[in-house]
Structures are given as C-alpha cells and as structure tokens.
Write a protein that holds these residues in place. Structure first.
Motif, PDB file in Angstrom:
ATOM      1  N   ILE A 173       0.872  -1.140  -0.145  1.00  0.00           N
ATOM      2  CA  ILE A 173      -0.051   0.034   0.072  1.00  0.00           C
ATOM      3  C   ILE A 173       0.882   1.518  -0.143  1.00  0.00           C
ATOM      4  N   THR A 174       0.680   2.115  -0.996  1.00  0.00           N
ATOM      5  CA  THR A 174       1.201   3.540  -0.668  1.00  0.00           C
ATOM      6  C   THR A 174       0.161   4.589  -0.604  1.00  0.00           C
ATOM      7  N   VAL A 175       0.480   5.173   0.557  1.00  0.00           N
ATOM      8  CA  VAL A 175      -0.323   6.215   0.700  1.00  0.00           C
ATOM      9  C   VAL A 175       0.165   7.682   0.318  1.00  0.00           C
ATOM     10  N   GLN A 176      -0.706   8.484  -0.397  1.00  0.00           N
ATOM     11  CA  GLN A 176      -0.046   9.646  -1.113  1.00  0.00           C
ATOM     12  C   GLN A 176      -0.756  10.898  -0.434  1.00  0.00           C
ATOM     13  N   SER A 177       0.138  11.855   0.272  1.00  0.00           N
ATOM     14  CA  SER A 177      -0.390  13.019   0.957  1.00  0.00           C
ATOM     15  C   SER A 177      -0.988  14.027  -0.038  1.00  0.00           C
ATOM     16  N   LEU A 178      -2.100  14.374  -0.075  1.00  0.00           N
ATOM     17  CA  LEU A 178      -2.491  15.708  -0.655  1.00  0.00           C
ATOM     18  C   LEU A 178      -2.341  16.864  -0.078  1.00  0.00           C
ATOM     19  N   HIS A 179      -1.636  17.048   0.906  1.00  0.00           N
ATOM     20  CA  HIS A 179      -1.344  18.389   1.666  1.00  0.00           C
ATOM     21  C   HIS A 179      -0.325  19.169   0.803  1.00  0.00           C
ATOM     22  N   VAL A 180      -0.415  20.460   0.922  1.00  0.00           N
ATOM     23  CA  VAL A 180       0.557  21.274   0.589  1.00  0.00           C
ATOM     24  C   VAL A 180       1.987  21.363   1.036  1.00  0.00           C
TER      25      VAL A 180
ATOM     26  N   PRO B 255       4.356  15.673   0.529  1.00  0.00           N
ATOM     27  CA  PRO B 255       3.089  16.579   0.114  1.00  0.00           C
ATOM     28  C   PRO B 255       3.837  17.488  -1.222  1.00  0.00           C
ATOM     29  N   ALA B 256       2.905  18.266  -1.631  1.00  0.00           N
ATOM     30  CA  ALA B 256       3.353  19.182  -3.000  1.00  0.00           C
ATOM     31  C   ALA B 256       4.688  19.899  -2.850  1.00  0.00           C
ATOM     32  N   LEU B 257       4.919  20.480  -1.714  1.00  0.00           N
ATOM     33  CA  LEU B 257       6.102  21.134  -1.573  1.00  0.00           C
ATOM     34  C   LEU B 257       7.495  20.689  -1.000  1.00  0.00           C
ATOM     35  N   GLY B 258       7.144  19.098  -0.962  1.00  0.00           N
ATOM     36  CA  GLY B 258       8.310  18.421  -0.419  1.00  0.00           C
ATOM     37  C   GLY B 258       8.422  18.066   0.919  1.00  0.00           C
ATOM     38  N   LEU B 259       9.935  17.539   1.419  1.00  0.00           N
ATOM     39  CA  LEU B 259      10.190  17.146   2.530  1.00  0.00           C
ATOM     40  C   LEU B 259      11.715  17.445   2.715  1.00  0.00           C
ATOM     41  N   PRO B 260      12.176  17.692   3.767  1.00  0.00           N
ATOM     42  CA  PRO B 260      13.833  17.917   4.201  1.00  0.00           C
ATOM     43  C   PRO B 260      14.269  16.582   3.667  1.00  0.00           C
ATOM     44  N   GLY B 261      15.601  16.827   3.223  1.00  0.00           N
ATOM     45  CA  GLY B 261      16.349  15.791   2.768  1.00  0.00           C
ATOM     46  C   GLY B 261      17.083  15.678   1.488  1.00  0.00           C
TER      47      GLY B 261
ATOM     48  N   TYR C 298      13.677  19.313  -1.422  1.00  0.00           N
ATOM     49  CA  TYR C 298      12.465  19.901  -1.463  1.00  0.00           C
ATOM     50  C   TYR C 298      12.329  21.438  -2.615  1.00  0.00           C
ATOM     51  N   THR C 299      13.794  21.861  -2.642  1.00  0.00           N
ATOM     52  CA  THR C 299      13.677  22.793  -3.367  1.00  0.00           C
ATOM     53  C   THR C 299      13.339  22.770  -5.079  1.00  0.00           C
ATOM     54  N   ASP C 300      13.722  21.415  -5.055  1.00  0.00           N
ATOM     55  CA  ASP C 300      13.301  20.930  -6.629  1.00  0.00           C
ATOM     56  C   ASP C 300      11.486  20.795  -6.822  1.00  0.00           C
ATOM     57  N   ASP C 301      11.019  20.550  -5.402  1.00  0.00           N
ATOM     58  CA  ASP C 301       9.467  20.279  -5.534  1.00  0.00           C
ATOM     59  C   ASP C 301       9.083  21.815  -5.561  1.00  0.00           C
ATOM     60  N   ILE C 302       9.752  22.856  -4.699  1.00  0.00           N
ATOM     61  CA  ILE C 302       9.166  24.300  -4.807  1.00  0.00           C
ATOM     62  C   ILE C 302       9.145  24.602  -6.385  1.00  0.00           C
ATOM     63  N   ALA C 303      10.450  24.188  -7.234  1.00  0.00           N
ATOM     64  CA  ALA C 303      10.455  24.649  -8.507  1.00  0.00           C
ATOM     65  C   ALA C 303       9.363  24.195  -9.225  1.00  0.00           C
TER      66      ALA C 303
ATOM     67  N   LEU D 141       1.518  17.009  -9.630  1.00  0.00           N
ATOM     68  CA  LEU D 141       2.601  16.955  -9.039  1.00  0.00           C
ATOM     69  C   LEU D 141       2.356  15.797  -7.921  1.00  0.00           C
ATOM     70  N   TYR D 142       1.234  15.552  -7.351  1.00  0.00           N
ATOM     71  CA  TYR D 142       0.984  14.383  -6.638  1.00  0.00           C
ATOM     72  C   TYR D 142       1.074  13.200  -7.200  1.00  0.00           C
ATOM     73  N   VAL D 143       0.575  13.034  -8.470  1.00  0.00           N
ATOM     74  CA  VAL D 143       0.916  11.694  -9.386  1.00  0.00           C
ATOM     75  C   VAL D 143       2.333  11.657  -9.372  1.00  0.00           C
ATOM     76  N   SER D 144       3.192  12.497  -9.703  1.00  0.00           N
ATOM     77  CA  SER D 144       4.603  12.553  -9.626  1.00  0.00           C
ATOM     78  C   SER D 144       5.391  11.604  -8.461  1.00  0.00           C
ATOM     79  N   HIS D 145       4.893  12.537  -7.412  1.00  0.00           N
ATOM     80  CA  HIS D 145       5.295  12.195  -6.020  1.00  0.00           C
ATOM     81  C   HIS D 145       4.786  10.635  -5.765  1.00  0.00           C
ATOM     82  N   LEU D 146       3.651  10.500  -5.942  1.00  0.00           N
ATOM     83  CA  LEU D 146       3.127   9.021  -5.639  1.00  0.00           C
ATOM     84  C   LEU D 146       3.946   8.139  -6.428  1.00  0.00           C
ATOM     85  N   ARG D 147       4.264   8.371  -7.610  1.00  0.00           N
ATOM     86  CA  ARG D 147       5.321   7.533  -8.566  1.00  0.00           C
ATOM     87  C   ARG D 147       6.690   7.191  -7.550  1.00  0.00           C
ATOM     88  N   ASP D 148       7.082   8.380  -6.983  1.00  0.00           N
ATOM     89  CA  ASP D 148       8.412   8.137  -6.375  1.00  0.00           C
ATOM     90  C   ASP D 148       8.263   7.318  -5.155  1.00  0.00           C
TER      91      ASP D 148
END
Length: 321
Positions: free
Chosen positions: A119-126, A163-169, A174-179, A307-314
């Motif tokens: 199971i993959t849980v995808q956050s739809l938070h900003v 989430p859409a604006l990413g996570l630290p690491g 996360y700067t790539d997610d912001i871009a 963006l969420y489709v892409s993050h889910l794929r990751d």
C-alpha cells in the motif's frame, strides 16, 4: 491411472486450501493506493480532490485508489449527512466514497483486511505541517509492526508520498519540489498579468510547524515570473499583515486573490472571499485595492494535480519517505 490422478488433484487442492487457511501468501502482494487529504465539507469544492484522484487512477489503471480525510471535523460532517436522505437527494454529485469517507488508518485497515499488503499512501497536503506529520507517524508505526513469522506481517510494503512542497532531505530535495510547484502555477501568473494585478495566495499554514516554506515559495514565484506574487497564511508566517506590507511595495492597485489550498472550502469562502470585516477581501478593499477573488482549489489545476501523481510514482518505488 485415472484413480491416481484424481487422488493427486484432491491432495493438491487440500494442501492449497490448508495453506490459504493458515494465512500463507498467495503470490505477489496486491497493491493499493490511499489518497489522504485534509478534506472539505463543501460539495462544490470536492472537484479539486476528485480531479487528483482521476489523474492517479489514469496513471495506475490496475490499482485500486481510495480516499481518506485527516480532519476529524470534516469527517463528522459527512457522517451526519449519511443519515440525511434529503441532503443526499439535493447533492447527487457527491460520490458515495466521500459520503462514507474514513480516516487514513481505517482506510488502510480495510484494504489490508481485503488482502492488499503493498500500500502506498499519497499525501494531498500542500506542505509538511501538522496533518502530514500525524499521517507520517501513523504510517511509520504501521510499518514497524513485526510478527513472529515475517510472512504473517500485515504489510509487505507501506510507503508515504511527500506533500506538494516536499520534505527535508537530500534524496529528493524540497527545493526541486518548490520549483516544480512554481511552474505548475504559471497560468495564475499569466491571468494576473492580464488584469495588471498583484497575485495574492491565501495558504492555511500552521501554528505548530514552521511555515517559512511559504516565504521560500513566494520568493521562487517572483524570481521565476518577475511579477508581484505574495503568499499569506491563515495560521503562522507570513500572516496577513506580513503579506499586506509586501503587497504595498508592489505599487499595484488591482489584486487577484486565490486560495493556496488543495480545495476552496471554508477558509477560501469565508476568511478569504467573505463579506465579514475580517475577511482578506474586505481588509484589502479598505486599504484601497480593487480585489477580485477566485474560489478555485489547487487540485483543479491539472499541473498541480500532476505534482501528486509524480510524488506518488516516487513513493511507489520506496519503502519509506
């Protein structure tokens, strides 16, 4: 020979049934996806979430996709409506999955009970605020379950998409997610240019987590498009006064204001575009601006939904996020 063959088949069926009865794995774990959002009680705002779900389903046609809402208040409202036949008749557009929406935990449990162990849980938070944090802790706790025999573990793989604006690491900066998020809102900036208006976003924010990422996002938008774009938060920094002070320096008399939230729900309708004295529209109007508001959630912007489709794929390629 026919007798021997019959006995062999019966023994094979018995062995297979016995193994299944003892919970033996029946091959590769079945996959499922859970989309977890804060949620909304506004029927007209649901389209933002459903648009994202449709895109996820198209990208993963063989995998069931379920919705879950993290907000206790929002779920309670939908639970009340389950017994209101008149309300349901007046809102036939609301799908059953929303009317009976559950917590992420309950949704995952239902899937696991139905045999889904990947199971993959995808956050739809900003951004990674309070709601995402609690989801992250829940997923991590479920993933940590250990059984005496590994084959009886409830999950073969359980992952969480950022989430859409990413996570630290450093693995997925996360700067790539912001871009990527900045590019997704190109259409909004173009609209503001046509109106010769400053573009103002109202974000939710959070009083318990740093919301400095909103300020980073604002800076990235301005650098990318060379246009006055400002982000303020209902909770946390930058607050309305911070945003208004920056807006004043832009020298624009027109303001185009939109929610920087996945859905245009209560905050967008009341805190942003309402007619009360403390709404952002009214306060900016009193400061001399000609304000136009647009009640459109980010989920309705196809590029943002992607963006969420892409993050889910990751996330589907990893065991942890």
């Amino acid at each position: 020979m026919r007798f021997i063959a019959t006995v062999f088949i019966l023994l094979l069926l018995f062995t297979t049934t016995a193994m299944a009865g003892h919970g033996e794995p029946k091959g590769p774990a079945q996959k499922a996806i859970v989309l977890t959002a804060f949620g909304t009680s506004y029927p007209e705002a649901l389209q933002s979430i459903l648009n994202i779900k449709t895109k996820v389903e198209k990208a993963n046609p063989q995998i069931p996709v379920r919705l879950a809402f993290t907000s206790n208040i929002i779920r309670a409202i939908w639970q009340e409506r389950q017994g209101d036949a008149a309300w349901q008749k007046a809102h036939p557009e609301v799908p059953r999955e929303v009317l009976y929406v559950k917590t992420p935990l309950a949704t995952i449990a239902d899937l696991q009970n139905d045999g889904y162990r990947d199971i993959t849980v995808q956050s739809l938070h900003v951004f990674a605020g309070e709601e995402f944090h609690d989801t992250q802790v829940m997923v991590s706790s479920l993933r940590s379950i250990r059984t005496l025999k590994a084959k009886f573990a409830p999950f073969e793989r359980l992952a969480l998409g950022r989430p859409a604006l990413g996570l630290p690491g450093d693995e997925l900066p996360y700067t790539d997610d912001i871009a990527a998020a900045v590019k997704a809102l190109k259409v909004d900036v173009a609209e503001a240019r046509k109106q010769d208006a400053a573009l103002v976003y109202m974000g939710h924010g959070n009083d318990f987590f740093s919301t400095g990422i909103y300020a980073e996002f604002q800076k990235a938008l301005q650098q990318e498009y060379g246009w006055p774009v400002f982000v303020g938060c209902v909770e946390g920094y930058p607050a309305f006064d911070d945003m208004a002070a920056d807006l004043k320096t832009a020298g624009k008399k027109n303001v185009l204001m939109k929610p920087f939230m996945v859905v245009a729900g209560d905050h967008a309708n009341n805190d942003m575009a309402g007619d009360e004295d403390d709404s952002w529209k009214v306060m900016l109007t009193k400061q001399g601006y000609a304000v136009k508001t647009q009640l459109r959630g980010l989920g309705c912007v196809d590029a943002w939904a992607d963006l969420y489709v892409s993050h889910l794929r990751d996330a589907m390629t990893r065991t942890a996020q």
